[in-house]
Design a protein around this motif. Structure first.
Motif, PDB file in Angstrom:
ATOM      1  N   SER A  39       0.832  -1.208   0.000  1.00  0.00           N
ATOM      2  CA  SER A  39       0.000   0.000   0.000  1.00  0.00           C
ATOM      3  C   SER A  39       0.863   1.253   0.000  1.00  0.00           C
ATOM      4  O   SER A  39       0.567   2.232  -0.691  1.00  0.00           O
ATOM      5  N   PHE A  40       1.955   1.233   0.764  1.00  0.00           N
ATOM      6  CA  PHE A  40       2.837   2.404   0.802  1.00  0.00           C
ATOM      7  C   PHE A  40       3.553   2.609  -0.539  1.00  0.00           C
ATOM      8  O   PHE A  40       3.686   3.742  -1.013  1.00  0.00           O
ATOM      9  N   TYR A  41       4.024   1.533  -1.153  1.00  0.00           N
ATOM     10  CA  TYR A  41       4.643   1.643  -2.480  1.00  0.00           C
ATOM     11  C   TYR A  41       3.643   2.222  -3.487  1.00  0.00           C
ATOM     12  O   TYR A  41       3.977   3.099  -4.298  1.00  0.00           O
ATOM     13  N   TYR A  42       2.450   1.703  -3.446  1.00  0.00           N
ATOM     14  CA  TYR A  42       1.386   2.154  -4.354  1.00  0.00           C
ATOM     15  C   TYR A  42       1.079   3.626  -4.119  1.00  0.00           C
ATOM     16  O   TYR A  42       0.862   4.403  -5.050  1.00  0.00           O
ATOM     17  N   SER A  43       1.092   4.021  -2.856  1.00  0.00           N
ATOM     18  CA  SER A  43       0.828   5.404  -2.509  1.00  0.00           C
ATOM     19  C   SER A  43       1.883   6.333  -3.097  1.00  0.00           C
ATOM     20  O   SER A  43       1.569   7.396  -3.634  1.00  0.00           O
ATOM     21  N   VAL A  44       3.143   5.926  -3.026  1.00  0.00           N
ATOM     22  CA  VAL A  44       4.226   6.742  -3.579  1.00  0.00           C
ATOM     23  C   VAL A  44       4.047   6.932  -5.077  1.00  0.00           C
ATOM     24  O   VAL A  44       4.242   8.028  -5.623  1.00  0.00           O
ATOM     25  N   LEU A  45       3.658   5.862  -5.772  1.00  0.00           N
ATOM     26  CA  LEU A  45       3.427   5.943  -7.216  1.00  0.00           C
ATOM     27  C   LEU A  45       2.398   7.033  -7.538  1.00  0.00           C
ATOM     28  O   LEU A  45       2.607   7.870  -8.422  1.00  0.00           O
ATOM     29  N   LEU A  46       1.285   7.039  -6.811  1.00  0.00           N
ATOM     30  CA  LEU A  46       0.205   7.969  -7.123  1.00  0.00           C
ATOM     31  C   LEU A  46       0.524   9.388  -6.663  1.00  0.00           C
ATOM     32  O   LEU A  46       0.140  10.358  -7.321  1.00  0.00           O
ATOM     33  N   LEU A  47       1.222   9.522  -5.557  1.00  0.00           N
ATOM     34  CA  LEU A  47       1.630  10.856  -5.116  1.00  0.00           C
ATOM     35  C   LEU A  47       2.610  11.479  -6.102  1.00  0.00           C
ATOM     36  O   LEU A  47       2.568  12.686  -6.360  1.00  0.00           O
ATOM     37  N   THR A  48       3.491  10.662  -6.651  1.00  0.00           N
ATOM     38  CA  THR A  48       4.406  11.148  -7.694  1.00  0.00           C
ATOM     39  C   THR A  48       3.615  11.665  -8.888  1.00  0.00           C
ATOM     40  O   THR A  48       3.915  12.734  -9.442  1.00  0.00           O
ATOM     41  N   ALA A  49       2.584  10.906  -9.284  1.00  0.00           N
ATOM     42  CA  ALA A  49       1.740  11.330 -10.405  1.00  0.00           C
ATOM     43  C   ALA A  49       1.100  12.679 -10.123  1.00  0.00           C
ATOM     44  O   ALA A  49       0.947  13.518 -11.021  1.00  0.00           O
ATOM     45  N   GLY A  50       0.722  12.910  -8.857  1.00  0.00           N
ATOM     46  CA  GLY A  50       0.119  14.189  -8.506  1.00  0.00           C
ATOM     47  C   GLY A  50       1.062  15.347  -8.732  1.00  0.00           C
ATOM     48  O   GLY A  50       0.682  16.379  -9.300  1.00  0.00           O
ATOM     49  N   GLY A  51       2.311  15.194  -8.315  1.00  0.00           N
ATOM     50  CA  GLY A  51       3.277  16.258  -8.535  1.00  0.00           C
ATOM     51  C   GLY A  51       3.582  16.482 -10.000  1.00  0.00           C
ATOM     52  O   GLY A  51       3.687  17.619 -10.463  1.00  0.00           O
ATOM     53  N   VAL A  52       3.690  15.402 -10.745  1.00  0.00           N
ATOM     54  CA  VAL A  52       4.015  15.506 -12.169  1.00  0.00           C
ATOM     55  C   VAL A  52       2.886  16.198 -12.934  1.00  0.00           C
ATOM     56  O   VAL A  52       3.142  16.991 -13.852  1.00  0.00           O
ATOM     57  N   GLN A  53       1.648  15.938 -12.577  1.00  0.00           N
ATOM     58  CA  GLN A  53       0.528  16.509 -13.334  1.00  0.00           C
ATOM     59  C   GLN A  53       0.460  18.027 -13.226  1.00  0.00           C
ATOM     60  O   GLN A  53      -0.042  18.690 -14.132  1.00  0.00           O
ATOM     61  N   ILE A  54       0.946  18.588 -12.127  1.00  0.00           N
ATOM     62  CA  ILE A  54       1.025  20.048 -12.047  1.00  0.00           C
ATOM     63  C   ILE A  54       1.956  20.568 -13.134  1.00  0.00           C
ATOM     64  O   ILE A  54       1.656  21.544 -13.831  1.00  0.00           O
ATOM     65  N   GLY A  55       3.093  19.892 -13.309  1.00  0.00           N
ATOM     66  CA  GLY A  55       4.007  20.262 -14.382  1.00  0.00           C
ATOM     67  C   GLY A  55       3.427  20.016 -15.754  1.00  0.00           C
ATOM     68  O   GLY A  55       3.648  20.799 -16.687  1.00  0.00           O
ATOM     69  N   THR A  56       2.649  18.928 -15.894  1.00  0.00           N
ATOM     70  CA  THR A  56       1.995  18.641 -17.178  1.00  0.00           C
ATOM     71  C   THR A  56       1.054  19.769 -17.563  1.00  0.00           C
ATOM     72  O   THR A  56       0.976  20.188 -18.726  1.00  0.00           O
ATOM     73  N   GLY A  57       0.306  20.277 -16.574  1.00  0.00           N
ATOM     74  CA  GLY A  57      -0.596  21.396 -16.848  1.00  0.00           C
ATOM     75  C   GLY A  57       0.133  22.611 -17.367  1.00  0.00           C
ATOM     76  O   GLY A  57      -0.327  23.294 -18.291  1.00  0.00           O
ATOM     77  N   LYS A  58       1.294  22.909 -16.790  1.00  0.00           N
ATOM     78  CA  LYS A  58       2.104  24.043 -17.271  1.00  0.00           C
ATOM     79  C   LYS A  58       2.580  23.799 -18.701  1.00  0.00           C
ATOM     80  O   LYS A  58       2.611  24.711 -19.530  1.00  0.00           O
ATOM     81  N   LEU A  59       2.963  22.550 -19.000  1.00  0.00           N
ATOM     82  CA  LEU A  59       3.448  22.219 -20.339  1.00  0.00           C
ATOM     83  C   LEU A  59       2.380  22.441 -21.405  1.00  0.00           C
ATOM     84  O   LEU A  59       2.652  22.991 -22.473  1.00  0.00           O
ATOM     85  N   ILE A  60       1.144  22.006 -21.106  1.00  0.00           N
ATOM     86  CA  ILE A  60       0.106  22.087 -22.142  1.00  0.00           C
ATOM     87  C   ILE A  60      -0.446  23.499 -22.302  1.00  0.00           C
ATOM     88  O   ILE A  60      -1.182  23.768 -23.256  1.00  0.00           O
ATOM     89  N   ASP A  61      -0.125  24.407 -21.360  1.00  0.00           N
ATOM     90  CA  ASP A  61      -0.457  25.814 -21.586  1.00  0.00           C
ATOM     91  C   ASP A  61       0.438  26.410 -22.661  1.00  0.00           C
ATOM     92  O   ASP A  61       0.110  27.427 -23.263  1.00  0.00           O
ATOM     93  N   ARG A  62       1.578  25.759 -22.899  1.00  0.00           N
ATOM     94  CA  ARG A  62       2.535  26.319 -23.850  1.00  0.00           C
ATOM     95  C   ARG A  62       2.776  25.442 -25.065  1.00  0.00           C
ATOM     96  O   ARG A  62       2.990  25.942 -26.161  1.00  0.00           O
TER      97      ARG A  62
END
Length: 441
Positions: free
Chosen positions: A286-309
């Motif tokens: 469960s903790f490993y799985y949690s890290v995977l999804l939390l990482t995705a959360g941080g990356v998606q903020i950057g993805t949003g910035k990318l698609i604005d440009r």
């Protein structure tokens, strides 16, 4: 962003996070239920698939309602329904009227399983309000130039919600039973729904009327909103391409989401002791799985910035390439604990980090006055076709092992890149935002 835009972004993103927090509480319990009830993996996959199917059934009608009625009434209601279902789920084993058995296609199912299946369907129906209501609300309350940023926050909140849920389940399993965990989560969901209803009152939640001129009959807007008359490269061809890609990606992520905790538990079985607590393989997974999804959360903020440009099609293809490669490594290689941790971080950042780019493509294609319906039908079709994924992956896992199943999933991610690549051709898609984006680049 301005103050009100930022406030709205946090409110709508929070709703997305709560929806996925509740839904992702179930996969970490798969190993627990397998031991407690003796259900095979394919049957547990059917349970999680029922949640997906319930969500699929509801999204198309919710899309129509979203384009006609106040969305403030629908979104909190859906989350409250999910929370109430959580509170009911743990008491099913004690219900005497479920002590029966039935046979379907030669497979014996007990009443307890049937009851769990029904509640999972209701959880999915509650969740069906989110996408056809959330995306139009973002388009309605956020300027186009900052829409990608908010889509990144929206997608990030989903991943943070999904990431926090397994961690909470993992801690909860150290302290209490799964029944108490679900009751507490259900109460939190109902209380959050009440908060969301109050907070959305400060924003525009009623659907806009079409600004397009009417046809000569006075009944149908002319121009792009009339799909029959418009250039098929504006809507029909690109939405079909996105639909195919969407189905393949959902099949891949649904199978990975449901069985990744079981994969880490059965293939690696990591356990250790901290402060006198024995951390079981299920909690570690469960903790490993949690890290995977939390990482995705941080990356998606950057993805949003990318698609604005940048062109979201290019961004999406890059994520798919990394995600497919990482799944192949996961399925074909025996990894040490630190390397497994890093591989799951990359997998979360790629396979789930792509969501804002995908959503931006759909939002660009959809006419503003029917965005709710577009997302509703898209999600309904994709979820219906992908709802069998957990059962199929579970069946492959029973027959050949989860490593083989994950290798197949890697191939599906590769295939999903093909229709996205076709969107780069002018014969398939005329990108209405292409000129503005080229100027920005």
């Amino acid at each position: 962003m301005e103050t009100e835009e930022r406030r709205f972004a946090f409110v709508i993103s929070g709703a997305h996070g709560m929806d996925h927090f509740l839904k992702r509480s179930f996969p970490p319990l798969i190993p627990v239920w397998a031991a407690a009830f003796g259900f095979p993996l394919w049957q547990l996959g059917v349970l999680l698939g029922a949640q997906t199917f319930g969500s699929a059934v509801g999204q198309a009608p919710m899309g129509h309602l979203s384009d006609r009625y106040d969305r403030r009434l629908m979104l909190p209601t859906g989350i409250a329904l999910m929370g109430a279902s959580f509170a009911v789920f743990p008491v099913l084993p004690a219900m005497g009227f479920l002590g029966f058995e039935t046979s379907i296609a030669g497979t014996t199912l007990n009443g307890q399983f049937v009851g769990m299946l029904a509640v999972m369907l209701v959880v999915g129906l509650g969740s069906s309000t989110l996408h056809p209501i959330g995306y139009p609300l973002i388009s309605q309350n956020v300027p186009e130039r900052r829409k990608g940023t908010v889509l990144g926050m929206w997608g990030s909140a989903r991943s943070f919600g999904e990431g926090v849920a397994p961690a909470f389940v993992g801690v909860g399993l150290l302290l209490t039973g799964w029944e108490t965990i679900l009751v507490v989560f259900g109460v939190v969901g109902v209380l959050y729904a009440a908060y969301l209803f109050v907070t959305l009152g400060a924003f525009e939640t009623r659907p806009p009327t079409s600004s397009a001129p009417e046809s000569s009959t006075g009944t149908e807007p002319a121009g792009r909103s009339s799909i029959r008359d418009a250039d098929r490269r504006l809507f029909l061809y690109p939405i079909l391409a996105v639909f195919v890609a969407f189905v393949l990606q959902l099949v891949a992520t649904a199978g990975t989401t449901v069985f990744l905790p079981e994969f880490v538990t059965s293939e690696y079985g990591y356990s250790f002791s901290v402060g006198g607590f024995a951390v079981t393989p299920e909690s570690t997974a469960s903790f490993y799985y949690s890290v995977l999804l939390l990482t995705a959360g941080g990356v998606q903020i950057g993805t949003g910035k990318l698609i604005d440009r940048y062109d979201p099609r290019h961004v999406l293809l890059g994520f798919l390439a990394v995600g497919a490669s990482t799944l192949a490594v996961l399925s074909e290689t025996v990894l040490s604990p630190p390397v497994l941790f890093l591989v799951l971080v990359v997998l979360g950042g790629s396979l789930w980090g792509l969501n804002p780019a995908r959503d931006a493509i759909v939002s660009e294609i959809a006419p503003a006055e029917s965005e709710g319906r577009t997302f509703g039908y898209l999600w309904t079709g994709a979820l219906v076709l992908s709802s069998a994924s957990p059962a199929v992956v579970g069946w492959i896992g029973d027959a050949a092992g989860l490593r083989r199943a994950f290798l197949l999933i890697s191939g599906l991610v590769v295939l999903s890149a093909v229709p996205i690549a076709l969107l780069l051709s002018d014969s398939v898609y005329v990108d209405p935002a292409g000129t503005e984006r080229a100027d920005a680049e």
